[in-house]
Design a protein around this motif. Sequence first.
Motif, mmCIF file in Angstrom:
data_model
loop_
_atom_site.group_PDB
_atom_site.id
_atom_site.type_symbol
_atom_site.label_atom_id
_atom_site.label_comp_id
_atom_site.label_asym_id
_atom_site.label_seq_id
_atom_site.Cartn_x
_atom_site.Cartn_y
_atom_site.Cartn_z
ATOM 1 N N LYS A 197 0.833 -1.201 0.000
ATOM 2 C CA LYS A 197 0.000 0.000 0.000
ATOM 3 C C LYS A 197 0.866 1.248 0.000
ATOM 4 O O LYS A 197 1.823 1.367 0.757
ATOM 5 N N THR A 198 0.526 2.177 -0.869
ATOM 6 C CA THR A 198 1.213 3.459 -0.938
ATOM 7 C C THR A 198 0.524 4.449 -0.011
ATOM 8 O O THR A 198 -0.703 4.529 0.017
ATOM 9 N N ILE A 199 1.302 5.204 0.743
ATOM 10 C CA ILE A 199 0.760 6.169 1.697
ATOM 11 C C ILE A 199 1.357 7.538 1.380
ATOM 12 O O ILE A 199 2.581 7.704 1.390
ATOM 13 N N VAL A 200 0.490 8.500 1.110
ATOM 14 C CA VAL A 200 0.946 9.831 0.687
ATOM 15 C C VAL A 200 0.284 10.915 1.539
ATOM 16 O O VAL A 200 -0.933 10.895 1.745
ATOM 17 N N LEU B 73 5.863 3.296 1.512
ATOM 18 C CA LEU B 73 5.146 2.047 1.282
ATOM 19 C C LEU B 73 4.888 1.424 2.647
ATOM 20 O O LEU B 73 5.739 1.513 3.547
ATOM 21 N N GLU B 74 3.743 0.828 2.821
ATOM 22 C CA GLU B 74 3.325 0.334 4.133
ATOM 23 C C GLU B 74 4.424 -0.515 4.771
ATOM 24 O O GLU B 74 4.932 -1.456 4.169
ATOM 25 N N GLY B 75 4.820 -0.113 5.996
ATOM 26 C CA GLY B 75 5.832 -0.859 6.721
ATOM 27 C C GLY B 75 7.246 -0.350 6.532
ATOM 28 O O GLY B 75 8.170 -0.841 7.181
ATOM 29 N N SER B 76 7.443 0.638 5.635
ATOM 30 C CA SER B 76 8.790 1.154 5.398
ATOM 31 C C SER B 76 8.887 2.609 5.836
ATOM 32 O O SER B 76 7.897 3.236 6.210
ATOM 33 N N GLU B 77 10.099 3.169 5.803
ATOM 34 C CA GLU B 77 10.337 4.536 6.241
ATOM 35 C C GLU B 77 9.717 5.550 5.281
ATOM 36 O O GLU B 77 9.547 5.284 4.089
ATOM 37 N N LYS C 252 16.706 -1.560 2.539
ATOM 38 C CA LYS C 252 15.802 -0.722 3.304
ATOM 39 C C LYS C 252 15.626 0.635 2.637
ATOM 40 O O LYS C 252 16.534 1.139 1.988
ATOM 41 N N VAL C 253 14.429 1.204 2.829
ATOM 42 C CA VAL C 253 14.187 2.575 2.387
ATOM 43 C C VAL C 253 14.667 3.503 3.496
ATOM 44 O O VAL C 253 14.255 3.379 4.648
ATOM 45 N N THR C 254 15.564 4.422 3.154
ATOM 46 C CA THR C 254 16.146 5.336 4.136
ATOM 47 C C THR C 254 15.230 6.539 4.353
ATOM 48 O O THR C 254 14.716 7.115 3.398
#
Length: 471
Positions: free
Chosen positions: A2-5, A199-203, A236-238
């Motif tokens: 899921k994309t979160i904006v 993205l859901e769950g990432s930074e 990982k997304v920083t």
Amino acid sequence: MKTIVGLEIHVQLSTATKLFCGCSTDYRDDEPNTHCCPVCLALPGALPRLNKKAVDYGLKVAKALDMKVLEESEFARKNYFYPDLPKAYQITQYDKPLAVEGTVEIEDDEGHEKIVRITRVHLEEDPGRLVHVAGGSKYSLVDYNRSGIPLLEIVTEPDMRSPQEARRFLNKLRTILEYLGVFDGDREGGLRVDANISLEGSERVEVKNISSYKGVEKALTFEVTRQKNLLRRGQKVTRETRHFMEGRGITTSARSKEEEHDYRYFPEPDLRPLRVADRVAAIDLPELPVARKNRFMTQYGISLNHARTLTGDPKLADFYEAVAHVDPVLAATWVADTLLGELNYRDMGIAAVPAERIAELLALLRTETITDTVGVQVLREMLDACAAGKPCEPPAVIVEREGLARATGDEFAQVVEKAVAANPRAVEDYRAGKKGALNFLVGQVMKETRGRADPRELGKIVSEYIDTGGV
């Protein structure tokens, strides 16, 4: 995934003077550093004085977004160093903004209505502008004309789920602001966006200073792809701040993401707290886009899609109402579909077109003096004249001069007879049941009449001519 904006939108308010001084905000065609004073240059001893009109505009936006205006709001100093910030801090609002908890309704990616929550709106000053010298120079120039322009920052909750939803939200917000008369959408740099995306769950990653609506969608689309590729490779997304390079359509890393404590906020000692909640009740709002859209459908009997398009810009909505008296449904089709398409092709705005000329063209179409095909030809000739800065001739004059009135009677019969006689193979194909053959013959007649005949009417005439033994 899921994309979160979430978005932070910085809107330059259309006031005549800056937020904390009397310098003019109308500086774009003037020399750099000519709209400055001791206040916006942060000279020692200069004190800010708040622009009442900017506060009124902020309250107007808050009311339109159905927000709660705080009983007391407060200005603060946001401390950071950058060459375009002469004070080394920005006067903004922090823990006591102007208003909180609003909403904007948009369509989601499935076409359903969706609410995007507004977290807060607050006032702040714009920094100056850096001009990077071309040719790989080691220095940049600073223009402080923009320093102190009043900004209204509108911060959303992370409620959008795609780059497309983010762009639809911005288009809707821009329309509301233009209806309110607090913002000029044609002004370069009038609206800038910082986009937060994860993205859901990432930074979460912040993309700074996007200056166009298309740019927001492009930047977020790139980020979705970049972050998904990192996660697929097990990386990982920083958490960081990135810049959008519009010419290349990519984002690049700028710095690690600052935290709120990095800015060392504290109350601005030279400005008193604002207590303006009691002003909201007296603010008169204009008819806003949703109300105008609903009225257009009820009053003029036009479709939902046309009503949405026509009310998406207050200038376009005004233009439509100026020509709707001819025939509201016909006017909606021609303005929303044909006219807008031609204007976009020429990169022209609706203000360049005389409404009375379009009304005259619609009258010719309504009375069937000309066909739709000829109507487009005449419209293009009128718009080309407008684009060249020439007088826009009345459509009736163009029709008369170029002989574009609808072809009827004997003229039809003669042209049909000629076209059928010249294309025996197409006649045979038509008799064999090939539908495309009739369209071909109609096209030949249309070519001879230069679009002055209605194609549906021609189809009947050609088929009857062949079926009754005309050949």
